[in-house]
Design a protein around this motif. Structure first.
Motif, PDB file in Angstrom:
ATOM      1  N   PRO A 211      36.171   9.049  19.562  1.00  0.00           N
ATOM      2  CA  PRO A 211      36.810   8.042  20.425  1.00  0.00           C
ATOM      3  C   PRO A 211      38.317   7.949  20.233  1.00  0.00           C
ATOM      4  CG  PRO A 211      35.550   6.983  18.668  1.00  0.00           C
ATOM      5  CD  PRO A 211      35.184   8.421  18.654  1.00  0.00           C
ATOM      6  N   GLU A 212      38.795   8.139  19.000  1.00  0.00           N
ATOM      7  CA  GLU A 212      40.240   8.086  18.771  1.00  0.00           C
ATOM      8  C   GLU A 212      40.939   9.294  19.380  1.00  0.00           C
ATOM      9  OE1 GLU A 212      42.409   5.838  17.641  1.00  0.00           O
ATOM     10  OE2 GLU A 212      40.720   4.455  17.644  1.00  0.00           O
ATOM     11  N   HIS A 213      40.287  10.434  19.352  1.00  0.00           N
ATOM     12  CA  HIS A 213      40.873  11.606  19.990  1.00  0.00           C
ATOM     13  C   HIS A 213      40.956  11.398  21.504  1.00  0.00           C
ATOM     14  CE1 HIS A 213      40.187  14.813  16.614  1.00  0.00           C
ATOM     15  NE2 HIS A 213      40.800  13.724  16.186  1.00  0.00           N
ATOM     16  N   ALA A 214      39.949  10.739  22.053  1.00  0.00           N
ATOM     17  CA  ALA A 214      39.976  10.438  23.488  1.00  0.00           C
ATOM     18  C   ALA A 214      41.171   9.549  23.822  1.00  0.00           C
ATOM     19  CB  ALA A 214      38.671   9.772  23.914  1.00  0.00           C
ATOM     20  N   LEU A 215      41.409   8.528  23.013  1.00  0.00           N
ATOM     21  CA  LEU A 215      42.534   7.628  23.250  1.00  0.00           C
ATOM     22  C   LEU A 215      43.872   8.343  23.089  1.00  0.00           C
ATOM     23  CD1 LEU A 215      41.312   4.357  21.493  1.00  0.00           C
ATOM     24  CD2 LEU A 215      41.744   4.668  23.935  1.00  0.00           C
ATOM     25  N   ARG A 216      43.982   9.191  22.075  1.00  0.00           N
ATOM     26  CA  ARG A 216      45.236   9.907  21.869  1.00  0.00           C
ATOM     27  C   ARG A 216      45.521  10.850  23.034  1.00  0.00           C
ATOM     28  NH1 ARG A 216      49.136   8.417  19.673  1.00  0.00           N
ATOM     29  NH2 ARG A 216      49.826  10.379  18.740  1.00  0.00           N
ATOM     30  N   LEU A 217      44.466  11.468  23.540  1.00  0.00           N
ATOM     31  CA  LEU A 217      44.634  12.375  24.665  1.00  0.00           C
ATOM     32  C   LEU A 217      45.072  11.606  25.912  1.00  0.00           C
ATOM     33  CD1 LEU A 217      44.171  15.448  24.519  1.00  0.00           C
ATOM     34  CD2 LEU A 217      42.007  15.107  25.702  1.00  0.00           C
ATOM     35  N   MET A 218      44.500  10.423  26.106  1.00  0.00           N
ATOM     36  CA  MET A 218      44.904   9.586  27.233  1.00  0.00           C
ATOM     37  C   MET A 218      46.351   9.136  27.085  1.00  0.00           C
ATOM     38  SD  MET A 218      41.400   7.344  27.760  1.00  0.00           S
ATOM     39  CE  MET A 218      41.908   6.488  29.254  1.00  0.00           C
ATOM     40  N   ALA A 219      46.809   8.949  25.840  1.00  0.00           N
ATOM     41  CA  ALA A 219      48.192   8.549  25.604  1.00  0.00           C
ATOM     42  C   ALA A 219      49.160   9.662  25.983  1.00  0.00           C
ATOM     43  CB  ALA A 219      48.376   8.177  24.128  1.00  0.00           C
ATOM     44  N   TYR A 220      48.818  10.888  25.659  1.00  0.00           N
ATOM     45  CA  TYR A 220      49.698  12.021  25.917  1.00  0.00           C
ATOM     46  C   TYR A 220      49.651  12.493  27.364  1.00  0.00           C
ATOM     47  CZ  TYR A 220      51.331  13.097  21.183  1.00  0.00           C
ATOM     48  OH  TYR A 220      51.978  13.069  19.962  1.00  0.00           O
ATOM     49  N   TYR A 221      48.510  12.279  28.016  1.00  0.00           N
ATOM     50  CA  TYR A 221      48.309  12.816  29.369  1.00  0.00           C
ATOM     51  C   TYR A 221      47.892  11.684  30.301  1.00  0.00           C
ATOM     52  CZ  TYR A 221      48.579  17.067  26.681  1.00  0.00           C
ATOM     53  OH  TYR A 221      49.008  18.051  25.824  1.00  0.00           O
ATOM     54  N   PRO A 222      48.877  11.062  30.951  1.00  0.00           N
ATOM     55  CA  PRO A 222      48.598   9.858  31.759  1.00  0.00           C
ATOM     56  C   PRO A 222      47.753  10.109  32.991  1.00  0.00           C
ATOM     57  CG  PRO A 222      50.883  10.581  32.022  1.00  0.00           C
ATOM     58  CD  PRO A 222      50.309  11.386  30.906  1.00  0.00           C
ATOM     59  N   GLN A 223      47.470  11.370  33.330  1.00  0.00           N
ATOM     60  CA  GLN A 223      46.576  11.660  34.451  1.00  0.00           C
ATOM     61  C   GLN A 223      45.111  11.644  34.043  1.00  0.00           C
ATOM     62  OE1 GLN A 223      48.251  13.920  32.686  1.00  0.00           O
ATOM     63  NE2 GLN A 223      47.598  16.038  33.038  1.00  0.00           N
TER      64      GLN A 223
END
Length: 305
Positions: A211-223
């Protein structure tokens, strides 16, 4: 009389609140369909709590359609064998179904990029997903998936990718190449870099494992968006994880890219369980719940009212 008026007003407000909750429009971004021949097979016949699923594929469709009606699900992204998806579409008088396709490997259903592009042109594929490379021992960033992603970017077809693990024990039976590391959201980072215009959402918000990797990915890639899916209902541990994920997504400011999905599989009652669990989260405002249930997906899908 004053006391009576207060009671009446309170009763009215409660009634209106319940009415609003009952009639909230919902987009379910994660529904499964089956043909009769494939209904018996890899998925278990009962859930974690011992509840049995539908008895056959047609009962499953009817029970899922009933849930659509009961809970005001106005759109549903349905993935499965293309035959089963088309069967659902022909019986969908309310035009709720968004055509998806369930693929574990790029050659499922004798698929290739030429056939895939024609299906896209014919409106037979409106969302490329659920793609689940995890079960086939690959990731969406692997070269074998790139022709499909190029077509999706070309025609602006959204992509839905399974993230997180799978059913316990599946590696010993129907998905021998599945490995937990393949469900890490970071495995799709190359896709996000290579196709910046691609509309893509993770399924299961990274699962219990990432879940934290999912959040970090959403932070870096706003699409990048995500659905919540099976995490909302399948068992207490997933509910624990998804509750924390939603809290953290809210605090981080990414809640506007979180979408509802039930991942009902053989268990249509999971739709109601998912809805009720999401509604029970008291740290979410009514507006935030409405966004997750409908608005965020409507924006992602570019729906026109």
């Amino acid at each position: 009389m004053k006391k009576f008026n207060i009671i009446l007003l309170t009763s009215t407000l409660v009634h209106l609140s319940l009415f609003a909750q009952t009639h909230t429009k919902i987009i379910d971004m994660h529904i499964h369909s089956y043909t009769e021949s494939e209904f018996e097979g890899k998925e278990p016949d009962q859930d974690y709590y011992g509840n049995k699923g539908s008895k056959d594929a047609e009962s499953h469709r009817l029970e899922t359609f009933a849930a659509f009606e009961k809970f005001n699900i106005v759109k549903a992204m349905v993935s499965g064998n293309p035959e089963s998806v088309e069967n659902w579409v022909t019986k969908d008088s309310n035009q709720r179904i968004i055509r998806g396709i369930l693929m574990y490997t790029p050659d499922d259903y004798d698929m290739d990029s030429v056939k895939f592009e024609q299906m896209v042109k014919d409106n037979k594929i409106e969302v490329f997903g659920e793609t689940a490379p995890y079960y086939g021992g690959t990731t969406l960033s692997d070269s074998i998936w790139q022709p499909y992603l190029q077509i999706c970017e070309k025609y602006d077809i959204p992509v839905a990718v399974h993230m997180g693990g799978g059913d316990p024990g599946g590696t010993y039976s129907w998905s021998p190449k599945a490995r937990l590391k393949l469900g890490d959201p970071y495995t799709i980072e190359d896709v996000l870099v290579k196709y910046p215009k691609l509309r893509i959402y993770m399924m299961h918000a990274g699962g219990e494992d990432w879940p934290e990797h999912a959040l970090r990915l959403m932070a870096y890639y706003p699409q990048l968006y995500t659905d919540l899916a099976v995490m909302l209902w399948v068992e207490p541990n997933t509910q624990r994880y998804i509750k924390e994920f939603i809290k953290n997504a809210k605090e981080a400011g990414y809640l506007n890219r979180v979408m509802f999905g039930s991942d009902q599989m053989k268990f249509p009652y999971a739709i109601e369980k998912s809805i009720n669990f999401l509604k029970s989260l008291d740290f979410l405002t009514d507006k935030e719940k409405e966004d997750i249930f409908y608005n965020n997906a409507a924006i992602f899908l570019k729906l026109k009212e």
